[in-house]
Design an enzyme around this catalytic site. Structure first.
Site, PDB file in Angstrom:
ATOM      1  N   HIS A 184      60.381  23.335  60.896  1.00 31.72           N
ATOM      2  CA  HIS A 184      60.617  24.696  60.405  1.00 31.72           C
ATOM      3  C   HIS A 184      59.929  24.840  59.058  1.00 31.72           C
ATOM      4  O   HIS A 184      60.491  24.485  58.019  1.00 31.72           O
ATOM      5  CB  HIS A 184      62.126  24.950  60.305  1.00 31.72           C
ATOM      6  N   HIS A 240      57.096  27.611  57.114  1.00 28.98           N
ATOM      7  CA  HIS A 240      56.202  28.774  57.093  1.00 28.98           C
ATOM      8  C   HIS A 240      55.043  28.420  56.175  1.00 28.98           C
ATOM      9  O   HIS A 240      55.266  28.155  54.978  1.00 28.98           O
ATOM     10  CB  HIS A 240      56.929  30.001  56.557  1.00 28.98           C
ATOM     11  N   GLU A 281      70.901  32.978  60.485  1.00 31.07           N
ATOM     12  CA  GLU A 281      70.659  32.617  59.071  1.00 31.07           C
ATOM     13  C   GLU A 281      71.561  33.517  58.222  1.00 31.07           C
ATOM     14  O   GLU A 281      72.467  33.045  57.552  1.00 31.07           O
ATOM     15  CB  GLU A 281      69.179  32.822  58.719  1.00 31.07           C
ATOM     16  N   ASP A 307      61.502  25.041  55.211  1.00 25.09           N
ATOM     17  CA  ASP A 307      61.366  26.493  55.360  1.00 25.09           C
ATOM     18  C   ASP A 307      60.193  27.039  54.526  1.00 25.09           C
ATOM     19  O   ASP A 307      59.111  27.274  55.053  1.00 25.09           O
ATOM     20  CB  ASP A 307      62.689  27.169  54.976  1.00 25.09           C
ATOM     21  N   ASP A 308      60.416  27.241  53.236  1.00 27.61           N
ATOM     22  CA  ASP A 308      59.393  27.776  52.321  1.00 27.61           C
ATOM     23  C   ASP A 308      59.449  26.960  51.028  1.00 27.61           C
ATOM     24  O   ASP A 308      59.964  27.418  50.004  1.00 27.61           O
ATOM     25  CB  ASP A 308      59.688  29.250  52.022  1.00 27.61           C
TER      26      ASP A 308
HETATM   27  N1  ADE Z   1      60.038  34.039  56.634  1.00 22.87           N
HETATM   28  C1  ADE Z   1      59.804  33.023  55.803  1.00 22.87           C
HETATM   29  N2  ADE Z   1      60.954  32.379  55.538  1.00 22.87           N
HETATM   30  C2  ADE Z   1      61.934  33.000  56.227  1.00 22.87           C
HETATM   31  C3  ADE Z   1      63.321  32.793  56.384  1.00 22.87           C
HETATM   32  N3  ADE Z   1      63.974  31.820  55.757  1.00 22.87           N
HETATM   33  N4  ADE Z   1      63.999  33.631  57.187  1.00 22.87           N
HETATM   34  C4  ADE Z   1      63.372  34.623  57.805  1.00 22.87           C
HETATM   35  N5  ADE Z   1      62.069  34.849  57.707  1.00 22.87           N
HETATM   36  C5  ADE Z   1      61.348  34.044  56.926  1.00 22.87           C
HETATM   37 ZN    ZN Z   2      62.168  30.176  58.259  1.00 23.64          ZN
END
Ligand code: ADE
Ligand code: ZN
Length: 369
Positions: A51, A53, A234, A312-313
């Site tokens: 996971h 991005h 989420e 995630d990010d």
């Molecule tokens: N896009 C990038 N990170 C995200 C996240 N945590 N939830 C939804 N969309 C995303």
């Molecule tokens: Zn995500």
């Protein structure tokens, strides 16, 4: 209001090079050495990240470098003020900053540099397999064609395999705040590149955009033979997770935290062996959990859910995958068995062959002795 969740989390390096929480967590010598051992194990063990991005790996330094190269003006005077803006109270506040950040990604080499920097970084974390999302619609809307996006990312992934031994999959993620029609148009545009994609996902603003809104476009993706994953639970309710299972026929659930609100759903996810790609630091930064010691990851494992640990990010949430493991170890009673289970789950949930999974498990077993 500045971000209220997780802002008190600070890390510093101990003499041994391990990172210890600044709260001065009361640990006796034995406790400390156990934590140290777990931190070392988490660092050393091979793992997959499922996971991630790619746009969420845009570190402020890289944002300024690309802005300069492309003649793009950022609304912040320097790296520190940009980083200071990374204080969020919820998913939408983050997404507003995240979509603005993308403005520096214009050329194939920008997508290459971004992806290559990520791969080099996680190589240090002993990540051996990655499954990467990209938000194609966020770039198409800015006039960046798919060949530029996919070309740059794929070229870096190829170098990642050749130079770092990291295998990978690429997932085109539809933006759920846009219409299903927009997703269909994107899928049409992606037709010449389908052989370079491994799956489709669903992300962006969750509340008010249930998975059911995209049932037809994901049915088409399935018909084309692709794997499917969707962000669900989420911020959204357990029902969104059920919809992702029933209406999208997902192979995985991204996040899935709110599944825990529905015992029957937990039972179903367990029985079906569905992988949840959980993101602890993201959850903290976006106030999905109030504090890391309240994170449900261990209770997910106890209930038999196939939870995995992901970043995630990472540029926005304060850390890459091993930083996520570290945060869990420092704040929760994580055991050696939990770490093994989490790494095993990461390979089990990966979209790779049984042979590849067996090889990864073999390597994992060598680390655990
Ligand atoms: N896009 C990038 N990170 C995200 C996240 N945590 N939830 C939804 N969309 C995303
Ligand atoms: Zn995500």
């Amino acid at each position: 209001m500045p971000g209220t969740c997780g802002s008190d989390v600070k890390w510093y390096a101990s003499l041994s090079g391990l990172v210890i929480h600044s709260s001065g967590l009361a640990l006796d010598d034995e406790g400390l050495s156990l934590k140290e051992e777990l931190l070392r194990l988490a660092q050393r063990m091979p793992k997959a990240e499922l996971h991630l991005h790619i746009e969420g790996t845009l570190e402020p330094e890289m944002a300024f470098k690309l802005a300069k190269r492309n003649g793009v003006r950022l609304h912040y005077p320097d790296v520190d003020s940009l980083r200071a803006a990374y204080a969020f109270n919820n998913l939408q506040e983050f997404l507003d900053v995240y979509y603005t950040g993308m403005s520096v990604l214009l050329k194939e080499e920008d997508f290459y540099d971004l992806t290559w920097a990520y791969l080099q970084r996680v190589h240090q974390d002993n990540v051996v397999h990655v499954e990467i999302f990209f938000d194609s619609q966020g770039h198409l809307e800015r006039g960046i064609p798919l060949n530029v996006q996919i070309g740059g990312i794929r070229r870096a992934l190829k170098d990642g395999k050749r130079q770092l031994g990291i295998s990978s999959k690429l997932i085109l993620s539809f933006l759920r705040h846009l219409s299903e029609e927009h997703a269909f148009e994107t899928l049409d545009l992606a037709e010449p590149f389908l052989d370079q994609l491994d799956g489709f996902g669903l992300d962006s603003s969750e509340m008010g955009h249930p998975p059911g809104k995209f049932a037809r476009v994901f049915a088409r993706c399935k018909d084309l033979g692709f794997r499917i994953t969707a962000h669900a639970g989420e911020e959204g309710p357990a029902d969104y997770v059920s919809q992702a299972l029933d209406l999208l026929q997902v192979d995985r659930i991204d996040h899935g935290n709110h599944s825990l609100d529905d015992a029957a759903l937990v039972q179903r996810l367990t029985t079906e062996g569905k992988t949840l790609t959980v993101c602890p630091l993201s959850n903290l930064k976006l106030c999905v959990v109030k504090a890391m010691d309240q994170h449900p990851l261990l209770s997910m494992l106890k209930r038999g859910l196939k939870a995995t640990v992901n970043s995630d990010d990472p540029a926005y949430f304060g850390g890459y995958v091993n930083d996520n493991y570290r945060a869990l170890i420092e704040h929760l009673p994580v055991t050696r068995e939990d770490l093994y289970q989490l790494a095993q789950n990461s390979f089990d949930g990966a979209w790779v062959s049984e042979e590849e999974k067996a090889k990864h498990l073999h390597d994992l077993n060598r680390v655990f002795g």
